[in-house]
Each structure stands twice: as structure tokens, then as C-alpha cells.
Design a protein around this motif. Structure first.
Motif, short mmCIF file in Angstrom:
data_model
loop_
_atom_site.label_atom_id
_atom_site.label_comp_id
_atom_site.label_asym_id
_atom_site.label_seq_id
_atom_site.Cartn_x
_atom_site.Cartn_y
_atom_site.Cartn_z
N PHE A 1 58.30 123.45 55.26
CA PHE A 1 57.26 122.51 54.86
C PHE A 1 57.58 121.08 55.27
CE2 PHE A 1 56.69 126.08 51.96
CZ PHE A 1 55.33 126.28 52.03
N SER A 2 58.82 120.85 55.73
CA SER A 2 59.19 119.50 56.15
C SER A 2 58.37 119.02 57.33
CB SER A 2 60.69 119.45 56.49
OG SER A 2 60.98 120.35 57.55
N GLY A 3 57.77 119.97 58.07
CA GLY A 3 56.96 119.58 59.22
C GLY A 3 55.78 118.72 58.82
N TYR A 4 55.23 118.94 57.62
CA TYR A 4 54.12 118.11 57.15
C TYR A 4 54.59 116.68 56.90
CZ TYR A 4 51.48 122.43 56.52
OH TYR A 4 50.83 123.61 56.74
N ALA A 5 55.79 116.54 56.37
CA ALA A 5 56.33 115.19 56.13
C ALA A 5 56.55 114.45 57.44
CB ALA A 5 57.64 115.29 55.35
N VAL A 6 57.00 115.18 58.45
CA VAL A 6 57.20 114.56 59.77
C VAL A 6 55.87 114.08 60.34
CG1 VAL A 6 57.95 114.97 62.14
CG2 VAL A 6 59.28 115.90 60.24
N LEU A 7 54.84 114.90 60.20
CA LEU A 7 53.52 114.50 60.68
C LEU A 7 53.02 113.26 59.95
CD1 LEU A 7 51.58 117.88 61.00
CD2 LEU A 7 52.24 116.36 62.86
N TRP A 8 53.14 113.28 58.63
CA TRP A 8 52.64 112.16 57.83
C TRP A 8 53.39 110.87 58.11
CZ3 TRP A 8 48.16 111.77 55.58
CH2 TRP A 8 47.93 110.74 54.66
N ALA A 9 54.63 110.99 58.55
CA ALA A 9 55.42 109.80 58.87
C ALA A 9 54.96 109.12 60.15
CB ALA A 9 56.90 110.18 59.00
N ASP A 10 54.22 109.85 60.99
CA ASP A 10 53.68 109.27 62.23
C ASP A 10 52.43 108.47 61.89
OD1 ASP A 10 52.26 108.83 64.67
OD2 ASP A 10 53.34 110.50 65.60
N ARG A 11 52.46 107.17 62.11
CA ARG A 11 51.37 106.29 61.70
C ARG A 11 50.05 106.68 62.37
NH1 ARG A 11 48.92 102.04 63.78
NH2 ARG A 11 50.33 102.01 65.57
N ARG A 12 50.09 107.05 63.64
CA ARG A 12 48.86 107.41 64.35
C ARG A 12 48.23 108.69 63.79
NH1 ARG A 12 49.96 108.32 70.33
NH2 ARG A 12 51.54 109.67 69.38
N VAL A 13 49.09 109.67 63.52
CA VAL A 13 48.59 110.93 62.97
C VAL A 13 48.05 110.72 61.56
CG1 VAL A 13 49.24 113.26 62.27
CG2 VAL A 13 50.14 112.32 64.40
N TYR B 1 50.58 128.75 56.43
CA TYR B 1 50.55 129.09 57.85
C TYR B 1 51.13 127.96 58.70
CZ TYR B 1 48.89 130.48 62.44
OH TYR B 1 48.84 130.82 63.76
N GLY B 2 50.82 126.73 58.33
CA GLY B 2 51.35 125.60 59.09
C GLY B 2 52.85 125.44 59.00
N SER B 3 53.46 126.06 57.99
CA SER B 3 54.91 125.94 57.82
C SER B 3 55.68 127.06 58.52
CB SER B 3 55.26 125.96 56.33
OG SER B 3 54.98 127.24 55.77
N LEU B 4 54.94 128.05 59.07
CA LEU B 4 55.60 129.17 59.73
C LEU B 4 56.21 128.74 61.06
CD1 LEU B 4 52.98 132.04 59.20
CD2 LEU B 4 55.03 131.56 57.84
N SER B 5 57.28 129.41 61.44
CA SER B 5 57.94 129.09 62.71
C SER B 5 57.34 129.89 63.87
CB SER B 5 59.44 129.40 62.61
OG SER B 5 59.64 130.78 62.29
N ARG B 6 56.51 130.87 63.56
CA ARG B 6 55.89 131.71 64.60
C ARG B 6 54.38 131.74 64.39
NH1 ARG B 6 59.26 135.48 67.08
NH2 ARG B 6 57.61 137.04 67.16
N SER B 7 53.67 131.86 65.49
CA SER B 7 52.22 131.96 65.43
C SER B 7 51.80 133.41 65.19
CB SER B 7 51.61 131.46 66.74
OG SER B 7 50.22 131.67 66.76
N ILE B 8 50.72 133.58 64.44
CA ILE B 8 50.13 134.90 64.26
C ILE B 8 48.86 134.94 65.10
CG2 ILE B 8 49.17 136.55 62.61
CD1 ILE B 8 50.81 135.22 60.44
N ARG B 9 48.71 135.98 65.87
CA ARG B 9 47.56 136.04 66.77
C ARG B 9 46.26 136.03 65.97
NH1 ARG B 9 47.96 140.40 71.35
NH2 ARG B 9 49.79 139.12 71.78
#
Length: 405
Positions: A3-15, A269-277
Motif C-alpha cells: 500500500f506504500s505505492g499510494y503514499a508515493v503517488l500522493w507525494a508527487d505534487r503533479r499527481v 488491486y492497486g497494491s498488488l505486485s502483479r496484474s490480473i488480466r
């Protein structure tokens, strides 16, 4: 899961700015259909059938306009492409409050055609601003934000109509959509990577356009339409089931559980390391939609919608994720526009079929028909992808997404 990926996204000012703009931009767009329905029924003394014609006109306009606007973004850049929408919205909404019902039909068609393309702008910009390894998380976050806007938009529209009147509500929605367009114009989120292969066209300059349509991309458009069939079946089925149970007051509660489960599904789903088709997700969505009609009480119906809700956001996110992977960057805006058209066509074509099922056999027919359509489309796409040349990996470029096989 990470779930840390969401924090990384939110830290980007443009995103972060893009997400905030998208959240507020979607609220008036989601409030508009309900407000127009109440405007036709109450202010123009029309019927719900006439209100449905207005909704259909807007839908047709949006289906026609989405690829066109996406193509403009690809060719001209976001600012020049969005300007006609801002001007059109500023004119059409005030005119709508002064028109008769007959004139409201072509006005609604134009409103759909010039609808500010929030979906295309956000997904296209995220595909550029976020590296591919985080794209799944970014698209999931956008789906979560869209769910939050869905919760607020219709409720805000009803509040405006009841407190100030439908005409004032239309003025407010038009003003908010213009403001949203200006915010996007000011932000000017990137739609092309630095040094992209095909810059926006200058006047008089002819650009050779790279083809983007392929069988796997068509499958993704079919999956997008099938997703909407399942959502329409659940949407109308909930209303019909609770009316049969004489529990209309519980609609808000059941919808809240449905929306919340979708939000949670998108988050996971956004926190998964693999995509599901997407094919597999749509198949699961269809199969979990079919039995929802077994809920014979408010509490059981609300529990049955949780699994299907849980799969909604992931299915839409996965489809957008693969489109961004398979389509060249210089054509991605148009492709996202075609996906928007696929959503629109899926909803428009499934709605009457689901309605006939409700009239014929009762509320449970809505879930069976909507789920069966989604399941059938998933099986068709799955069968097509068994052909090696039509597997999405065959078309994917470098840094291929790792699907769950």
C-alpha cells in the motif's frame, strides 16, 4: 501487496493536483443526469420516458465525442483540445434552462459531445507522469477517487434541486464544469512524455498517425462494455428488488455497501505486485453478479452485492492499464476516448435489455441478464486470447506487464 505505492503517488505534487482536480470535476458530471431527469419531470412537466430520451441523447453525444476529443488531445495537446468543451459548456447549460423539451434533446446531444473528457485526461496524464511499474496503483487510485465522486455527485444534485430548484442546479452544474475545465487548463497535465515520438501538430503540418487498433485492444473495449452491463444489471436490479420488498428507503444503504466494496477492491488491486488480466476479472464480475437476486431481504441483498462491487473498480482499472500498455503513446488519448465510448455503449445497450428482464420476470432477472452478458463477453474474449497471435503479451512492448496466468 504494497500500500506504500499510494503514499508515493500522493507525494508527487503533479499527481496529487491531478487527483484533486479529477475528484471535483467528476462531481458535477455525475450530478447532471439526475438533475436533468428532475428538470424534465418537474419543471417541464414531462414523463420519465421523456427524461430517458434526454439521457439517451447525452449518451449518444458522449459516445460520438469521446474518441474525437481524445484525438484532439493527441494532435493538439490538452489545452487546445479542451478549450471548445469549456466554451460549449458555458453556453449550453444556461441555454438549456430557457429551452423547451424539444430543443433540450439536441442541446443534450451537444452536451454529451462536448463533455469535458475527465476520464481520458486523467488516465492519459497518469500513463505519462507515472512510471509503468506504478501505473496499476495510479489507475486504481483514480478509480477510488471516482467512487468517492459518485457518492457525492448525485446527492449534491438532489440537494440543489430540492433547495433551489432544477434550473438553478443546472446553472450550478454548468458553472462547476466550466471551473473544472479551467482548472485542467491551468494545470495542463502532460499527455506526452518528454521527447515523445510525435509532437502536437502545428497548423498546416501533416502528421503520419501510427495505427493503434488491434484484436487485443478490441477485446479490451468489449471487456469495458461488458463491465458496464454488469454494473447496469446490479444498479437497476437493486432498485427493482428493494421496490418489490417495499424497502425503497434502504437503497442508500445498499448502494453505499456496493460502492464501498468497489472502493476497497480498487485499493487492494492497486497494491498488488502483479496484474490480473481483465478477461479473468470480467468473468468473475459476471459470475458474482448473476446470483445477487437470491437476496430476498435488505440485509441479504446488501451482502450479495459486496463481491460484485469488490470486482468493479479492479476490472475497469485493469482494462485501462492494458490499453495504456498496448497503445502507442501518440494515439493513447484517442484509445482512452474509445474506451469511454465502449463504457457508454455498454450501458446504453444493456439498459433496455435489463429493463425488459425486470418487467418480464422480476428484479432477479436484472442480475441474471447483466451478469450473463458480462460472462458471455468474458468467455468470448478468453476464447480469442487462446490464439497465440491475439494474446495481449504478443502486442506489448518492452517492460511487459506480468499477468496472472
Amino acid at each position: 501487496m504494497a500500500f506504500s505505492g499510494y503514499a508515493v503517488l500522493w507525494a508527487d505534487r503533479r499527481v496529487r493536483a491531478l487527483f484533486v482536480a479529477a475528484f471535483f470535476a467528476r462531481i458535477p458530471a455525475l450530478a447532471a443526469p439526475l438533475v436533468f431527469t428532475l428538470y424534465v419531470v418537474e419543471d417541464l412537466d414531462g414523463t420519465y420516458a421523456q427524461a430517458g430520451i434526454i439521457a439517451a441523447a447525452t449518451t449518444v453525444g458522449a459516445a460520438i465525442g469521446s474518441p474525437w476529443r481524445g484525438r484532439l488531445i493527441d494532435r493538439l495537446g490538452m489545452r487546445r483540445a479542451i478549450l471548445p468543451s469549456i466554451v460549449a459548456v458555458a453556453i449550453l447549460y444556461p441555454v438549456a434552462t430557457l429551452s423547451t423539451y424539444v430543443w433540450l434533446i439536441p442541446l443534450s446531444l451537444l452536451m454529451g459531445r462536448f463533455l469535458i473528457p475527465v476520464f481520458s485526461i486523467v488516465r492519459l496524464s497518469l500513463s505519462v507522469m507515472v512510471e509503468e511499474s506504478r501505473r496499476r496503483t495510479a489507475f486504481s487510485a483514480d478509480s477510488i477517487i471516482a467512487e468517492a465522486s459518485f457518492i457525492i455527485g448525485p446527492a449534491a444534485g438532489v440537494l440543489l434541486v430540492t433547495q433551489a430548484g432544477a434550473d438553478v442546479a443546472l446553472y450550478a452544474i454548468g458553472g462547476c464544469e466550466v471551473l473544472a475545465g479551467l482548472i485542467f487548463w491551468r494545470l495542463n497535465p502532460p499527455t506526452r512524455s518528454p521527447g515523445g515520438s510525435t509532437p502536437p501538430a502545428e497548423p498546416g503540418h501533416v502528421v503520419t498517425r501510427t495505427p493503434f487498433m488491434s484484436v487485443p485492444v478490441v477485446f479490451l473495449f468489449l471487456i469495458s462494455g461488458g463491465t458496464m452491463a454488469a454494473l447496469i444489471g446490479t444498479d437497476l436490479g437493486i432498485i427493482a428488488e428493494l421496490r418489490e420488498l417495499d424497502e425503497v428507503g434502504a437503497i442508500g444503504f445498499t448502494y453505499a455497501l456496493w460502492g464501498l466494496s468497489s472502493l476497497v477492491g480498487g485499493l487492494i488491486y492497486g497494491s498488488l505486485s502483479r496484474s490480473i488480466r481483465p478477461t479473468y476479472l470480467l468473468l468473475a464480475l459476471g459470475l458474482t453478479t448473476i446470483p445477487v437476486g437470491l437476496g430476498g431481504e435488505v440485509w441479504s441483498l446488501s451482502l450479495w452485492v459486496i463481491p460484485t462491487g469488490f470486482l468493479c473498480a479492479p476490472t475497469m482499472t485493469a482494462a485501462a492499464e492494458w490499453i495504456a500498455k498496448l497503445v502507442p503513446e501518440e494515439r493513447r488519448g484517442e484509445a482512452m476516448g474509445w474506451q469511454g465510448t465502449a463504457f457508454t455503449i455498454g450501458a446504453a445497450t444493456s439498459s433496455p435489455v435489463v429493463g425488459v428482464a425486470i418487467d418480464g420476470v422480476g428484479a432477479w432477472g436484472a442480475f441474471v441478464v447483466g451478469g450473463a452478458i458480462a460472462t458471455g463477453i468474458a468467455l468470448i474474449c478468453w476464447g480469442g486470447q487462446l490464439i497465440p497471435a491475439y494474446r495481449p503479451e504478443h502486442y506489448a512492448s518492452v517492460n511487459e506487464i506480468s499477468p496472472v496466468e
